[in-house]
Structure formats: C-alpha cells, structure tokens
Design an enzyme around this catalytic site. Structure first.
Site, short mmCIF file in Angstrom:
data_model
loop_
_atom_site.label_atom_id
_atom_site.label_comp_id
_atom_site.label_asym_id
_atom_site.label_seq_id
_atom_site.Cartn_x
_atom_site.Cartn_y
_atom_site.Cartn_z
N ASN A 292 -15.24 12.29 -0.03
CA ASN A 292 -15.77 10.89 0.43
C ASN A 292 -17.46 11.32 0.18
O ASN A 292 -18.13 11.34 0.97
CB ASN A 292 -15.26 9.23 0.92
CG ASN A 292 -15.70 8.38 0.73
OD1 ASN A 292 -15.55 7.71 -0.65
ND2 ASN A 292 -15.98 7.63 1.72
N SER B 189 -23.93 10.05 2.39
CA SER B 189 -23.24 10.87 3.55
C SER B 189 -21.98 11.51 2.54
O SER B 189 -21.53 10.91 1.99
CB SER B 189 -22.79 10.41 4.66
OG SER B 189 -24.30 9.73 4.41
N GLU C 135 -10.28 6.15 10.22
CA GLU C 135 -10.89 4.97 10.28
C GLU C 135 -12.06 4.45 9.28
O GLU C 135 -12.67 6.35 8.53
CB GLU C 135 -12.17 5.12 11.69
CG GLU C 135 -12.53 4.07 12.10
CD GLU C 135 -13.31 4.20 13.73
OE1 GLU C 135 -14.24 3.86 13.36
OE2 GLU C 135 -12.63 5.38 13.93
N GLU D 7 -26.81 10.86 -4.83
CA GLU D 7 -25.29 11.62 -4.74
C GLU D 7 -25.39 12.40 -5.96
O GLU D 7 -24.36 13.28 -5.41
CB GLU D 7 -24.80 9.84 -4.82
CG GLU D 7 -24.83 9.21 -3.84
CD GLU D 7 -24.04 8.27 -4.28
OE1 GLU D 7 -24.06 6.63 -3.42
OE2 GLU D 7 -23.24 7.74 -5.56
N ASP E 73 -15.22 4.97 6.92
CA ASP E 73 -16.03 5.79 6.26
C ASP E 73 -16.46 6.41 8.02
O ASP E 73 -17.82 6.73 8.42
CB ASP E 73 -17.74 5.11 6.50
CG ASP E 73 -17.17 4.21 4.74
OD1 ASP E 73 -16.47 5.06 4.05
OD2 ASP E 73 -17.51 2.91 4.73
N MET F 225 -12.60 1.87 -4.57
CA MET F 225 -13.22 1.42 -4.17
C MET F 225 -11.49 0.98 -3.17
O MET F 225 -10.79 -0.24 -2.84
CB MET F 225 -13.25 -0.26 -4.31
CG MET F 225 -14.45 1.08 -5.18
SD MET F 225 -15.74 0.86 -3.71
CE MET F 225 -16.06 -0.48 -3.45
N HIS G 249 -20.34 8.27 0.49
CA HIS G 249 -20.80 6.92 0.51
C HIS G 249 -22.46 6.95 0.96
O HIS G 249 -22.78 7.73 1.53
CB HIS G 249 -20.59 6.66 2.72
CG HIS G 249 -20.43 5.84 2.40
ND1 HIS G 249 -20.25 4.57 2.67
CD2 HIS G 249 -21.91 4.87 3.82
CE1 HIS G 249 -20.60 3.22 2.35
NE2 HIS G 249 -21.44 3.77 4.11
N ARG H 299 0.52 -1.15 -0.12
CA ARG H 299 -0.10 0.13 -0.08
C ARG H 299 0.81 1.36 0.29
O ARG H 299 0.87 2.12 -0.78
CB ARG H 299 -0.66 -0.04 0.74
CG ARG H 299 -2.14 -1.09 0.94
CD ARG H 299 -2.93 -0.85 2.49
NE ARG H 299 -3.99 -2.06 2.67
CZ ARG H 299 -5.42 -1.92 1.60
NH1 ARG H 299 -5.58 -0.63 0.82
NH2 ARG H 299 -5.79 -2.36 1.90
C1 GRF Z 1 -21.51 5.66 -5.30
O1 GRF Z 1 -22.49 4.89 -4.80
C2 GRF Z 1 -20.54 6.08 -4.19
O2 GRF Z 1 -21.90 6.48 -3.20
C3 GRF Z 1 -19.84 5.12 -3.76
O3 GRF Z 1 -19.25 3.90 -4.69
C4 GRF Z 1 -20.64 4.43 -5.80
C5 GRF Z 1 -20.02 5.09 -7.50
O4 GRF Z 1 -21.17 5.41 -8.02
N1 GRF Z 1 -18.70 4.92 -2.71
P1 GRF Z 1 -20.04 5.76 -9.49
O5 GRF Z 1 -18.63 5.22 -9.57
O6 GRF Z 1 -20.20 7.62 -9.48
O7 GRF Z 1 -21.01 5.03 -10.46
#
Ligand code: GRF
Length: 213
Positions: free
Chosen positions: A108, A137, A144, A175, A146, A91, A110, A66
């Site tokens: 971020n 959110s 830590e 989102e 999320d 991810m 979530h 990492r």
């Molecule tokens: C979203 O739902 C976000 O909340 C999560 O991953 C997803 C990413 O979607 N962290 P995208 O790649 O922006 O379409």
C-alpha cells in the site's frame, strides 16, 4: 509470480497511471493483469480501459458483509493468478483473514512518513502540527491499518507557504516516483517480507529506504 500485478483502486488512479506508464516503458518488468475497483465510476477504471487492462468492479455495497465482498475479490485475484496486489488509493479496510491470506504479496502507499499520521487527512494534520518534513510511505499490508513493515519513503520539506493544495500535489508527485520504483524492485524479486522484516537483495533493512526527490 510477482510479475502478475493486480491494482486495487477506489478513485482517480493517478498512482495506477504511474504504474501503467512504467510497465509500458519497461521500467517495471511485469504486467498489470487486472484492476479491481470497489467504486463503479472511479476514474481509475477509465485509465485501465485506455491501457487495455481488464477491469472488475466489486461494489462493496452489494455484499452483505466484508467477508462476502472479500470472497469475491479473492475469487477474481485467484482467477487472474495474481502475484502482487498493489493498493493504490483503495479506500476499504481489509479484514485480517484477507490480509493474512495475501501476506507478503500486498503493498500500500500512504501519504505520510509512517508511523506518523496513520489514517486520513494526513496533509492537513501535518500542516496543523507544523512539521518540517512530510512525504509518503510504501509498506506491506498487515491486519493493523497503515502499520505493516515499511519498504520505502520519499520525503519533501514543508515550506512556510505550503497549503493543503501544494502539499497534496507535492506528495502525489513523490508517490508517482516512488511506487513504480518499489514495484519494479518487487517484480525483479529484490524485495521480500519475512516475518515482519523487509529484505532487499537478501539483506534485512534496518530502516526504510529513504529517497529525497
Ligand atoms: C494517494 O494519495 C495515496 O497515497 C492514498 O490515496 C491517494 C490515491 O490517489 N492512499 P490516486 O487515486 O492514485 O490518484
């Protein structure tokens, strides 16, 4: 400096698209100066290329650990003179050293109403529990997972006939509204992190900003 944004992605990039669109319309007064993906064929990269945004693939599988992977990310972020790092479906879990280096500069999104449902499979867990409310959110990133200070949340009601598909789609729509809004505020210098508290226009937020769309 918060007007130089780098977006970190791993997948589809629909949130990246919402941010690109908002920069293009001037809703966000900032520039996405680069997109980094740890996944070589993520569709998000295509979205960036279509918008003439520089891209960089940093495939974590090609680094021994990492620290080496993150050292390369730091190098690119520095080269792009990043002001704000926006994680949008990125991810990879980041080490405390990396997170601390960019403290207050990294956010971020979530797909849950944090602190409920940290981690993965949030929609399925909400349905299994029978919650009436769900949403997304946006938070500052801390070591830590999320768990950083929450800036804003968008809320939807879970209908009795909601399924994994409908709920996923509803939350993604939330989102795509909320992320550009928050990034616009940060780019305008209206939001800051001090200690583990979020400030809006110089006032400490007692609770996250909540938006019902
Ligand atoms: C979203 O739902 C976000 O909340 C999560 O991953 C997803 C990413 O979607 N962290 P995208 O790649 O922006 O379409």
């Amino acid at each position: 400096m918060t007007n130089r944004i780098v977006v970190l992605v791993s997948g589809n990039g629909s949130n990246l698209q919402a941010l690109i669109d908002s920069c293009q319309t001037g809703r966000i007064r900032a520039e996405i100066v680069g997109v980094i993906s740890n996944v070589p064929h993520a569709y998000a990269l295509e979205r960036a290329r279509l918008a003439n945004i520089p891209t960089q693939v940093i495939d974590h599988r090609k680094y021994p650990d990492r620290a080496a992977f993150e050292a390369e990310m730091s190098r690119v972020l520095q080269e792009w003179q990043v002001g704000l790092i926006v994680l949008a479906g990125f991810m990879r879990v980041l080490t405390p050293a990396f997170v601390n280096r960019f403290s207050g500069q990294m956010i971020n999104i979530h797909p849950s109403l944090l602190p409920a449902y940290r981690g993965l499979h949030t929609h399925a867990r909400v349905l299994a529990t029978g919650d009436k409310m769900h949403g997304c959110s946006i938070h500052f990133v801390t070591a830590e997972l999320d768990a950083g200070a929450i800036i804003a949340q968008a809320i939807t009601h879970v209908a009795p006939n909601d399924t994994l598909e409908t709920l996923t789609q509803e939350v993604q729509e939330l989102e795509h509204h909320l992320y550009p809004l928050v990034v616009a505020w940060i780019a305008a210098g209206r939001i800051a992190l001090l200690g583990n508290k979020v400030y809006l226009d110089g006032q400490e937020l007692q609770d996250p900003i909540r938006i019902c769309l």
